[in-house]
Write an enzyme that holds these catalytic residues in place. Structure first.
Site, PDB file in Angstrom:
ATOM      1  N   HIS A  73       0.848  -1.193   0.000  1.00 45.12           N
ATOM      2  CA  HIS A  73       0.000   0.000   0.000  1.00 45.12           C
ATOM      3  C   HIS A  73       0.882   1.240   0.000  1.00 45.12           C
ATOM      4  O   HIS A  73       1.887   1.309   0.726  1.00 45.12           O
ATOM      5  CB  HIS A  73      -0.896   0.017   1.245  1.00 45.12           C
ATOM      6  CG  HIS A  73      -2.058  -0.920   1.156  1.00 45.12           C
ATOM      7  ND1 HIS A  73      -3.236  -0.712   1.834  1.00 45.12           N
ATOM      8  CD2 HIS A  73      -2.228  -2.076   0.462  1.00 45.12           C
ATOM      9  CE1 HIS A  73      -4.085  -1.687   1.566  1.00 45.12           C
ATOM     10  NE2 HIS A  73      -3.484  -2.534   0.741  1.00 45.12           N
ATOM     11  N   TYR A 202      -9.057   4.844   8.162  1.00 50.02           N
ATOM     12  CA  TYR A 202      -9.148   5.139   9.588  1.00 50.02           C
ATOM     13  C   TYR A 202     -10.223   6.209   9.764  1.00 50.02           C
ATOM     14  O   TYR A 202     -10.073   7.333   9.260  1.00 50.02           O
ATOM     15  CB  TYR A 202      -7.811   5.649  10.113  1.00 50.02           C
ATOM     16  CG  TYR A 202      -6.746   4.588  10.233  1.00 50.02           C
ATOM     17  CD1 TYR A 202      -6.475   3.977  11.456  1.00 50.02           C
ATOM     18  CD2 TYR A 202      -6.003   4.189   9.117  1.00 50.02           C
ATOM     19  CE1 TYR A 202      -5.501   3.000  11.577  1.00 50.02           C
ATOM     20  CE2 TYR A 202      -5.029   3.212   9.224  1.00 50.02           C
ATOM     21  CZ  TYR A 202      -4.781   2.622  10.457  1.00 50.02           C
ATOM     22  OH  TYR A 202      -3.811   1.655  10.569  1.00 50.02           O
ATOM     23  N   PRO A 295      -3.514  -0.695  19.093  1.00 46.76           N
ATOM     24  CA  PRO A 295      -3.260  -1.119  17.708  1.00 46.76           C
ATOM     25  C   PRO A 295      -3.502  -0.054  16.649  1.00 46.76           C
ATOM     26  O   PRO A 295      -3.230  -0.302  15.468  1.00 46.76           O
ATOM     27  CB  PRO A 295      -4.235  -2.292  17.526  1.00 46.76           C
ATOM     28  CG  PRO A 295      -5.323  -2.040  18.515  1.00 46.76           C
ATOM     29  CD  PRO A 295      -4.673  -1.388  19.685  1.00 46.76           C
ATOM     30  N   LYS A 299       1.760  -0.821  15.249  1.00 46.28           N
ATOM     31  CA  LYS A 299       3.162  -0.891  15.660  1.00 46.28           C
ATOM     32  C   LYS A 299       3.551  -2.177  16.397  1.00 46.28           C
ATOM     33  O   LYS A 299       4.734  -2.471  16.555  1.00 46.28           O
ATOM     34  CB  LYS A 299       3.490   0.304  16.573  1.00 46.28           C
ATOM     35  CG  LYS A 299       3.535   1.620  15.824  1.00 46.28           C
ATOM     36  CD  LYS A 299       4.800   1.738  15.004  1.00 46.28           C
ATOM     37  CE  LYS A 299       4.730   2.827  13.972  1.00 46.28           C
ATOM     38  NZ  LYS A 299       4.196   2.410  12.688  1.00 46.28           N
ATOM     39  N   TYR A 387       4.231   6.039  10.462  1.00 44.77           N
ATOM     40  CA  TYR A 387       3.398   4.899  10.098  1.00 44.77           C
ATOM     41  C   TYR A 387       4.184   3.892   9.259  1.00 44.77           C
ATOM     42  O   TYR A 387       4.108   2.678   9.483  1.00 44.77           O
ATOM     43  CB  TYR A 387       2.171   5.372   9.328  1.00 44.77           C
ATOM     44  CG  TYR A 387       1.103   4.332   9.172  1.00 44.77           C
ATOM     45  CD1 TYR A 387       0.125   4.151  10.146  1.00 44.77           C
ATOM     46  CD2 TYR A 387       1.045   3.512   8.035  1.00 44.77           C
ATOM     47  CE1 TYR A 387      -0.853   3.189  10.003  1.00 44.77           C
ATOM     48  CE2 TYR A 387       0.067   2.550   7.886  1.00 44.77           C
ATOM     49  CZ  TYR A 387      -0.897   2.385   8.885  1.00 44.77           C
ATOM     50  OH  TYR A 387      -1.863   1.421   8.751  1.00 44.77           O
TER      51      TYR A 387
END
Length: 393
Positions: A73, A202, A295, A299, A387
């Site tokens: 991605h 998200y 979560p 990570k 990220y």
């Protein structure tokens, strides 16, 4: 009585990867796991592999299936105010993340051990650690047949997770615990249906956070924020799909949630936790045994991989060259990355979830942060950099 150089407790990503790296350097190791092989290979956990994690797995020769089946991605969406705001990871950082389930990484590492004849003992019980402050620690346990065993070692590695026996083996007065429990949990479902979007979403919604993810082109992973004391029996499949549809809806109606049979569902508490130091005598903790992150920042498994990368090099120096500098600095080295990940995970969690104790002022601040992150290239780059994963030490 048996002997090995490194006794590893736990056959999750941390323990298996540590064993693989050590064996590759000619160091003997034995992995002990309380669960069955079938259980650990099917245990659904993390799904996002950071760029450095993927590069390491390729480098050591266990990335073939990841490259064939993983889903690279180049970005993800922040969805709030009913609209998508894409964080272009690759454009901002030059890196990608790969969606590839933790259980798939575990399968690959177990297969690699089996191919090379490296030992993993499943379904052990009554594991206890002894003589940690000496140069000859040992482990006692019962094997799958119930026979009492003793494994003498030079070093022990506690990779057995938050509820394992390793961390409690450290005397309370020798360590400091940092803990934060969140007033909400995640209800996660695995559904046999193609993903509804090509990237992760998200979502911040007045009813609570939601996450659209995936595990393959045919299987979708979805999460809902629920109260911390929620019971899974109160959530029928119909209720789950209805709530996901409402939270993931866009204002221009250009998103359609694909439904399908729910294969698995469960509720996961949200917490942040760190122990300092991450070692005691000849016991070294790695992964969830040493730290937990909510979560939201993806990570958990990646921190475990980073720990093991540092620990494997330190143990090679100790056991092959009798040099102690790296084992002595192991905890301090890892904790720098751990606290960065803790902060990022807290930041993502606080920005996206609805805090039941928040007032209108807090909610306005939250939306302001989301809007700034989505509109500022500098803020988006910082998010994308964290990220995608910071470089290994």
């Amino acid at each position: 009585m048996a002997r090995t150089q490194v006794g590893i407790i736990g056959a999750g990503p941390a323990g298996l990867l540590l064993s693989y790296l050590l064996h590759s350097e000619g160091i003997e190791a034995v992995v002990l796991e309380a669960r069955s092989r079938e259980y650990v290979e099917k245990r659904v956990r993390a799904g996002v592999c950071e760029h450095p994690t993927v590069e390491l797995l390729r480098e050591i020769g266990v990335g073939t299936r990841l490259d064939a089946e993983g889903l690279p991605h180049q970005g993800f969406s922040l969805r709030f105010d009913g609209q998508d705001h894409r964080i272009a990871i690759t454009e901002l950082t030059g890196k990608t993340i790969t969606v590839y389930g933790q259980q798939e990484v575990v399968k690959d590492l177990i297969a690699a051990h089996e191919e090379r004849g490296w030992p993993i003992e499943f379904e052990v019980s009554e594991v206890a650690l002894h003589d940690l402050e000496t140069k000859n620690p040992h482990i006692t346990y019962r094997d799958v047949d119930g026979v009492e065993r003793r494994l003498d070692c030079d070093v022990l590695a506690g990779c057995d997770g938050f509820h394992g026996v390793s961390r409690p083996s450290i005397p309370a007065e020798r360590a400091k615990m940092f803990n934060r429990d969140y007033p909400f949990a995640w209800l996660g479902v695995l559904a046999r249906t193609p993903p509804s979007h090509e990237e992760l979403i998200y979502t911040h919604h007045p009813r609570g956070f939601a996450l659209h993810s995936m595990r393959s082109p045919e299987v979708t992973r979805l999460y809902l924020q629920v109260p911390h004391d929620e019971k899974i029996d109160d959530w029928s499949d119909d209720r789950i799909w209805s709530e996901l549809a409402e939270r993931l809806e866009t204002s221009n109606k250009d998103f359609s949630l694909r439904e399908g049979p729910i294969l698995d569902k469960g509720i996961t508490p949200m917490r942040s936790f760190v122990i300092e130091p991450m070692s005691h005598g000849r016991l070294f903790l790695a992964g969830d045994a040493a730290h937990i992150v909510p979560p939201t920042g993806a990570k958990g498994m990646n921190l475990a991989v980073a720990d093991v990368r540092v620990l494997s090099r330190a143990l090679v120096e100790l056991l092959q060259h009798k040099r102690t500098e790296l084992v002595e600095s192991y905890s301090d080295t890892c904790l720098k990355r751990v606290w960065r990940a803790e902060h990022f995970s807290w930041y993502m969690t606080s920005m996206l979830h609805v805090d039941p104790t928040a007032d209108d002022f807090d909610r306005r601040l939250q939306l302001s942060q989301l809007r700034y992150t989505a509109s500022s290239r500098a803020a988006a780059t910082s998010l994308a950099e964290n990220y995608a994963g910071l470089p290994f030490v």
